[in-house]
Design a protein around this motif. Structure first.
Motif, PDB file in Angstrom:
ATOM      1  N   TYR A  86       0.852  -1.223   0.055  1.00  0.00           N
ATOM      2  CA  TYR A  86       0.145   0.053  -0.046  1.00  0.00           C
ATOM      3  C   TYR A  86       0.703   1.283  -0.077  1.00  0.00           C
ATOM      4  CZ  TYR A  86      -3.598  -3.543   1.396  1.00  0.00           C
ATOM      5  OH  TYR A  86      -4.419  -4.451   1.418  1.00  0.00           O
ATOM      6  N   GLN A  87       0.879   2.036  -1.032  1.00  0.00           N
ATOM      7  CA  GLN A  87       1.632   3.260  -1.086  1.00  0.00           C
ATOM      8  C   GLN A  87       0.656   4.267  -0.848  1.00  0.00           C
ATOM      9  OE1 GLN A  87       3.576   4.193  -4.808  1.00  0.00           O
ATOM     10  NE2 GLN A  87       4.672   5.811  -4.216  1.00  0.00           N
ATOM     11  N   VAL A  88       1.174   5.002   0.362  1.00  0.00           N
ATOM     12  CA  VAL A  88       0.384   6.217   0.749  1.00  0.00           C
ATOM     13  C   VAL A  88       1.497   7.542   0.744  1.00  0.00           C
ATOM     14  CG1 VAL A  88      -1.012   7.371   2.620  1.00  0.00           C
ATOM     15  CG2 VAL A  88      -0.709   4.698   2.395  1.00  0.00           C
ATOM     16  N   GLU A  89       1.085   8.353  -0.029  1.00  0.00           N
ATOM     17  CA  GLU A  89       2.112   9.447  -0.470  1.00  0.00           C
ATOM     18  C   GLU A  89       3.587   8.992  -0.762  1.00  0.00           C
ATOM     19  OE1 GLU A  89       0.687  12.304  -0.869  1.00  0.00           O
ATOM     20  OE2 GLU A  89      -1.272  11.614   0.015  1.00  0.00           O
ATOM     21  N   ASP A  90       4.408   9.327  -0.030  1.00  0.00           N
ATOM     22  CA  ASP A  90       5.852   8.726  -0.126  1.00  0.00           C
ATOM     23  C   ASP A  90       6.125   7.369   0.665  1.00  0.00           C
ATOM     24  OD1 ASP A  90       6.235  10.024   2.477  1.00  0.00           O
ATOM     25  OD2 ASP A  90       8.048  10.546   2.044  1.00  0.00           O
ATOM     26  N   ALA A  91       5.314   7.026   1.184  1.00  0.00           N
ATOM     27  CA  ALA A  91       5.615   5.697   2.171  1.00  0.00           C
ATOM     28  C   ALA A  91       4.707   4.586   1.517  1.00  0.00           C
ATOM     29  CB  ALA A  91       5.153   5.843   3.357  1.00  0.00           C
ATOM     30  N   VAL A  92       5.569   3.369   1.314  1.00  0.00           N
ATOM     31  CA  VAL A  92       4.854   1.927   0.786  1.00  0.00           C
ATOM     32  C   VAL A  92       5.230   0.962   1.865  1.00  0.00           C
ATOM     33  CG1 VAL A  92       5.041   0.365  -0.930  1.00  0.00           C
ATOM     34  CG2 VAL A  92       5.848   2.916  -1.315  1.00  0.00           C
ATOM     35  N   PHE A  93       3.990   0.396   2.281  1.00  0.00           N
ATOM     36  CA  PHE A  93       3.890  -0.634   3.345  1.00  0.00           C
ATOM     37  C   PHE A  93       3.883  -2.111   2.291  1.00  0.00           C
ATOM     38  CE2 PHE A  93       2.016   3.130   4.736  1.00  0.00           C
ATOM     39  CZ  PHE A  93       2.499   3.265   6.186  1.00  0.00           C
ATOM     40  N   VAL A  94       5.043  -2.625   2.773  1.00  0.00           N
ATOM     41  CA  VAL A  94       5.482  -3.747   1.609  1.00  0.00           C
ATOM     42  C   VAL A  94       5.137  -5.050   2.067  1.00  0.00           C
ATOM     43  CG1 VAL A  94       7.385  -2.080   0.722  1.00  0.00           C
ATOM     44  CG2 VAL A  94       8.008  -4.055   2.527  1.00  0.00           C
ATOM     45  N   GLY A  95       4.649  -5.250   3.308  1.00  0.00           N
ATOM     46  CA  GLY A  95       4.316  -6.679   3.833  1.00  0.00           C
ATOM     47  C   GLY A  95       5.403  -7.494   4.077  1.00  0.00           C
ATOM     48  N   ASP A  96       5.488  -8.685   3.597  1.00  0.00           N
ATOM     49  CA  ASP A  96       6.495  -9.668   3.786  1.00  0.00           C
ATOM     50  C   ASP A  96       7.673  -9.418   2.461  1.00  0.00           C
ATOM     51  OD1 ASP A  96       5.591  -9.991   6.289  1.00  0.00           O
ATOM     52  OD2 ASP A  96       5.195 -12.162   5.785  1.00  0.00           O
ATOM     53  N   THR A  97       7.390  -8.756   1.383  1.00  0.00           N
ATOM     54  CA  THR A  97       8.151  -8.668   0.205  1.00  0.00           C
ATOM     55  C   THR A  97       9.694  -8.574   0.630  1.00  0.00           C
ATOM     56  OG1 THR A  97       6.294  -8.096  -0.860  1.00  0.00           O
ATOM     57  CG2 THR A  97       8.410  -7.808  -2.075  1.00  0.00           C
ATOM     58  N   LEU A  98      10.035  -7.413   1.514  1.00  0.00           N
ATOM     59  CA  LEU A  98      11.372  -7.043   1.856  1.00  0.00           C
ATOM     60  C   LEU A  98      11.380  -7.098   3.251  1.00  0.00           C
ATOM     61  CD1 LEU A  98      12.142  -4.407  -0.749  1.00  0.00           C
ATOM     62  CD2 LEU A  98      13.434  -6.404  -0.330  1.00  0.00           C
ATOM     63  N   PHE A  99      12.594  -7.479   3.833  1.00  0.00           N
ATOM     64  CA  PHE A  99      12.867  -7.099   5.345  1.00  0.00           C
ATOM     65  C   PHE A  99      14.143  -6.169   5.226  1.00  0.00           C
ATOM     66  CE2 PHE A  99      11.673 -11.948   5.759  1.00  0.00           C
ATOM     67  CZ  PHE A  99      10.561 -11.429   5.904  1.00  0.00           C
ATOM     68  N   MET A 100      14.558  -5.839   6.432  1.00  0.00           N
ATOM     69  CA  MET A 100      15.661  -4.730   6.703  1.00  0.00           C
ATOM     70  C   MET A 100      16.959  -5.372   5.679  1.00  0.00           C
ATOM     71  SD  MET A 100      14.848  -2.218   8.246  1.00  0.00           S
ATOM     72  CE  MET A 100      16.333  -1.496   8.812  1.00  0.00           C
ATOM     73  N   PRO A 101      17.773  -4.412   5.051  1.00  0.00           N
ATOM     74  CA  PRO A 101      18.764  -5.093   4.246  1.00  0.00           C
ATOM     75  C   PRO A 101      19.844  -6.085   4.963  1.00  0.00           C
ATOM     76  CG  PRO A 101      18.445  -2.510   4.342  1.00  0.00           C
ATOM     77  CD  PRO A 101      17.693  -2.818   5.556  1.00  0.00           C
TER      78      PRO A 101
END
Length: 286
Positions: A152-167
């Protein structure tokens, strides 16, 4: 209008639930809420969800949406409880019907259980837009971990679920039914094609020793340093790594109870004739 975000870390499941809102006294969405559950006793509780409700009350927010990034396998969703307490519509990706069909067979739920997503109030398609009060929001289909994953992209933030974790942790597993490493790679590149300054808000963090839990990172940081999917890692290398890694992973501790609740939009199974609700444990099914 700048988006306002408050995040809540659940230490038991390593899940981050987010509240997104336009302004105090305005409208809000809750993303990926957690229902407390103790598998050893079968007890459920709502302490984490009540923290979210308390924040809504403190900020005088009207709950407009309860958004699931996918049908989680590592925690039970509190979406149904939150809707009962505060209203709002429960939304999830349109391909949830595929996940429901798969697990309906595993748990022998048909014909009483409908595999059409009708348990949810709204099924989102890729690119669909909607509003959270005065905020513009857009849906990004991100299959790979499961077929139904969305961001869910809200303005400049995207809530990515489990697609990516911290680097320093990397990416989600792809060995659940309907998961696919090549598909996940393409979803990740879709995210990493966004502007460098885009903020990615994560659903989980499993920090290595010496680091506190974290859940905010930019596209630029992921492209530079993600353990599995940084720039320079091509699809073939990613798929080889992801498949080999997934073969070593244990089944999530809460997969069997959580899926039965999460494909029902965060509702517990209906009570049987003795008034008790039951979660099934399929033997030797995996």
């Amino acid at each position: 209008m700048p988006v306002q975000i408050e995040s809540f870390f659940d230490a038991v499941t390593h899940t981050i639930s987010h509240i997104v809102y336009d302004r105090p006294g305005g409208h809000a969405a809750i993303i990926d809420p957690v229902l407390d559950f103790d598998p050893s006793s079968g007890r459920s509780a709502r302490h984490g969800a009540d923290r979210l409700l308390a924040f809504l009350m403190e900020q005088r927010l009207t709950l407009q949406w309860i958004l699931e990034t996918h049908a989680h396998a590592d925690h039970l969703s509190a979406a149904g409880y939150l809707k009962d307490k505060a209203g709002g519509q429960i939304g999830i990706g349109r391909r949830i019907d595929e996940v429901q069909s798969t697990f309906s067979r595993v748990f022998n739920l048909e014909p009483a259980f409908r595999c059409d997503g009708s348990q949810f109030d709204h099924l989102f398609g890729d690119g669909e837009t909607f509003r959270i009060g005065e905020l513009d929001a857009r849906v990004l289909a991100l299959p790979g971990h499961t077929p139904a994953d969305v961001g869910y992209q809200v303005e400049d933030a995207v809530f990515v679920g489990d697609t990516l974790f911290m680097p320093d942790v990397g990416t989600a597993r792809c060995d659940f039914p309907g998961g696919d490493a090549a598909t996940l790679y393409r979803s990740i590149r879709k995210l990493l094609a966004l502007p460098d300054e885009t903020r990615l808000l994560l659903c989980h963090d499993y920090p290595p020793p010496g680091r506190e839990p974290a859940w905010r990172v930019t596209v630029a940081e992921q492209r530079r340093a993600n353990l599995h999917a940084r720039d320079g890692v091509d699809e073939a290398a990613f798929v080889k790594m992801r498949q080999a890694r997934d073969e070593t992973l244990d089944m999530p501790r809460l997969l069997l109870p959580s899926i039965q609740v999460n494909i029902r939009a965060g509702r517990l199974p209906p009570a049987e004739d003795n008034g008790v609700r039951y979660l099934k444990l399929p033997l030797d099914a995996f």
